[in-house]
Enzyme design. Structure first.
Site, PDB file in Angstrom:
ATOM      1  N   LYS A 148       0.819  -1.202   0.000  1.00  0.00           N
ATOM      2  CA  LYS A 148       0.000   0.000   0.000  1.00  0.00           C
ATOM      3  C   LYS A 148       0.869   1.276   0.000  1.00  0.00           C
ATOM      4  O   LYS A 148       2.087   1.203   0.201  1.00  0.00           O
ATOM      5  CB  LYS A 148      -0.938  -0.003   1.218  1.00  0.00           C
ATOM      6  CG  LYS A 148      -1.961  -1.146   1.192  1.00  0.00           C
ATOM      7  CD  LYS A 148      -2.811  -1.172  -0.068  1.00  0.00           C
ATOM      8  CE  LYS A 148      -4.132  -1.890   0.069  1.00  0.00           C
ATOM      9  NZ  LYS A 148      -4.081  -3.349  -0.064  1.00  0.00           N
TER      10      LYS A 148
HETATM   11  C1  LIG Z   1      -5.435  -4.127   0.607  1.00  0.00           C
HETATM   12  C2  LIG Z   1      -6.902  -3.959   0.667  1.00  0.00           C
HETATM   13  C3  LIG Z   1      -7.665  -4.445   1.724  1.00  0.00           C
HETATM   14  C4  LIG Z   1      -7.137  -5.347   2.798  1.00  0.00           C
HETATM   15  O1  LIG Z   1      -6.012  -4.943   3.422  1.00  0.00           O
HETATM   16  P1  LIG Z   1      -5.018  -6.015   4.126  1.00  0.00           P
HETATM   17  O2  LIG Z   1      -4.214  -5.099   4.996  1.00  0.00           O
HETATM   18  O3  LIG Z   1      -4.202  -6.633   3.046  1.00  0.00           O
HETATM   19  O4  LIG Z   1      -5.838  -6.948   4.889  1.00  0.00           O
HETATM   20  C5  LIG Z   1      -9.022  -4.157   1.745  1.00  0.00           C
HETATM   21  N1  LIG Z   1      -9.601  -3.454   0.770  1.00  0.00           N
HETATM   22  C6  LIG Z   1      -8.897  -2.989  -0.288  1.00  0.00           C
HETATM   23  C7  LIG Z   1      -9.591  -2.182  -1.326  1.00  0.00           C
HETATM   24  C8  LIG Z   1      -7.539  -3.244  -0.377  1.00  0.00           C
HETATM   25  O5  LIG Z   1      -6.858  -2.815  -1.440  1.00  0.00           O
END
Ligand SMILES: *Cc1c(COP(=O)(O)O)cnc(C)c1O
Length: 397
Positions: free
Chosen positions: A186
């Site tokens: 992210k």
């Molecule tokens: C990455 C993501 C998640 C989940 O996040 P994690 O930290 O990997 O559990 C949820 N929603 C969206 C849109 C994402 O891109």
């Protein structure tokens, strides 16, 4: 998007503070900490960066969505409207609470279509989960007024859109609750981590307690704390929070690099006749973590996508056949392949997915290409990429 590309001295310094005193947990052990409270410090930084009253860090973005829903009282038998284009985390977070995911079409924003949302509302609907996909946003004002009209909770999943804004407000801060992920890919990362944000102090208190076994967090003796209600463990560790603390301070820098790279690529391919861009609602500003564009039809989009790969243009996707982000290939969901029994209500809703008409979503996802914007490119690399991308698209069209 990925902040890990620029992992460096500031991240190491924050982690070392934690390693030096050995308190890897975010709660308690006051005397041992030498004043280091990384999770608390990160929550404070996020309050400022996201213009929100409250932030609760948790262990992942998926946990953030579950904790947000639970904190607002969503659970068994409640329907939550969510988009066909998102990450699998969206339905996972809903179903783990016993709530029912109701999938609806997206539009040219690549997020929930307000008309499809309104059409999916039933007496059991409790919340709408607007996923702000790929660095931008859905028609949030329209969706917010639908939620107000029908007395539904608006949850914003801004896991991919930190730093984007709508009418000057940070994405994630507009709904009743907002969710963020700080997983490794992210815009800012903790390694693993997530956050729930809200201006509602009751939801915040619930999130704080629910994510830590129901601990009331009163006083400084954990063992003596009471448990006002049932909770789980969705805590973030102090080590993960330390990485995020360094990263959040670099968010403005990351966003400006993304904007620069994005603009070069967009300007180049905008000159190719036939290329159109994903709609950004008026008043919206992307976080520039992805460049999304449409080709005239699905066949051309697939050919461009393949030609990108052949020409070494990585990190661009057509999501039509993607296993993780689009409903078409979520066979495990459609066939309710759960390790443990699911409620009949959930199974009934999921069984509909095999026959529901999502041709409107297919139309947009089939024609879309989504290119990740990297932070580590040199200016030369971005310019080279821009040239290559427009040539490949021109050749296909
Ligand atoms: C990455 C993501 C998640 C989940 O996040 P994690 O930290 O990997 O559990 C949820 N929603 C969206 C849109 C994402 O891109």
């Amino acid at each position: 998007m990925p902040g890990f590309e620029l992992f460096g001295d500031s991240e190491r310094k924050e982690v070392n503070d934690v390693l030096d005193n050995g308190v890897l947990m975010r709660y308690g052990f006051d005397a041992m900490r030498n004043g280091h409270w990384k999770a608390k410090a990160l929550e404070n930084e996020l309050c400022r960066a996201l213009s929100t009253s409250h932030v609760q860090l948790v262990s992942s973005g998926t946990a953030a969505v579950s904790v947000a829903l639970a904190s607002a009282g969503i659970g068994a038998g409640d329907e939550v409207i969510m988009p066909t284009f998102t990450f699998v985390a969206s339905f996972e977070a809903i179903m783990i609470l016993g709530a029912i995911p109701v999938l609806v079409d997206i539009d040219d924003t690549l997020a929930l279509d307000p008309k499809a949302v309104e059409a999916a509302i039933t007496p059991k609907t409790k919340a709408v989960m607007l996923v702000q996909m790929c660095g931008s946003m859905g028609r949030i004002a329209d969706i917010q007024s639908i939620c107000e009209k029908h007395n539904l909770l608006l949850i914003e999943d801004a896991c991919q859109a930190i730093g984007g804004t709508y009418q000057g407000k940070p994405l994630g801060s507009i709904g009743d609750l907002g969710c963020f992920s700080f997983d490794f890919v992210k815009t800012i990362t903790c390694g693993e981590g997530g956050a729930v944000i809200t201006n509602n102090s009751e939801y915040y208190r619930n999130a704080d307690q629910y994510s830590d076994h129901g601990h009331d967090h009163v006083g400084n003796d954990r063992g003596a704390e009471t448990h006002p209600f049932l909770g789980y463990n969705f805590r973030i560790s102090e080590l993960n929070a330390a990485v995020g603390l360094a990263q959040v301070r670099r968010l403005p820098e990351f966003l400006s690099i993304q904007k620069k790279h994005y603009s070069i690529l967009r300007d180049a391919i905008a000159r190719v006749p036939g290329v159109t861009f994903r709609t950004i609602p008026e008043g919206g500003v992307e976080n520039y973590s992805f460049l999304n564009f449409f080709l005239p039809n699905q066949d051309m989009a697939q050919r461009v996508s393949e030609a990108f790969k052949e020409n070494g243009i990585d990190a661009c996707w057509n999501y039509y056949d993607n296993n993780w982000h689009y409903v078409r290939k979520w066979h495990h969901l459609k066939d309710a392949k759960s390790l443990y029994p699911l409620s009949t209500e959930i199974k009934h809703e999921l069984s509909k997915l095999n026959t529901t008409d999502f041709s409107q979503s297919d139309h947009w996802i089939g024609r879309n290409i989504s290119c990740l914007i990297k932070l580590s490119w040199t200016e030369e690399e971005v310019n080279e990429r821009a040239k290559k991308m427009s040539k490949v698209i021109t050749d296909v069209l």
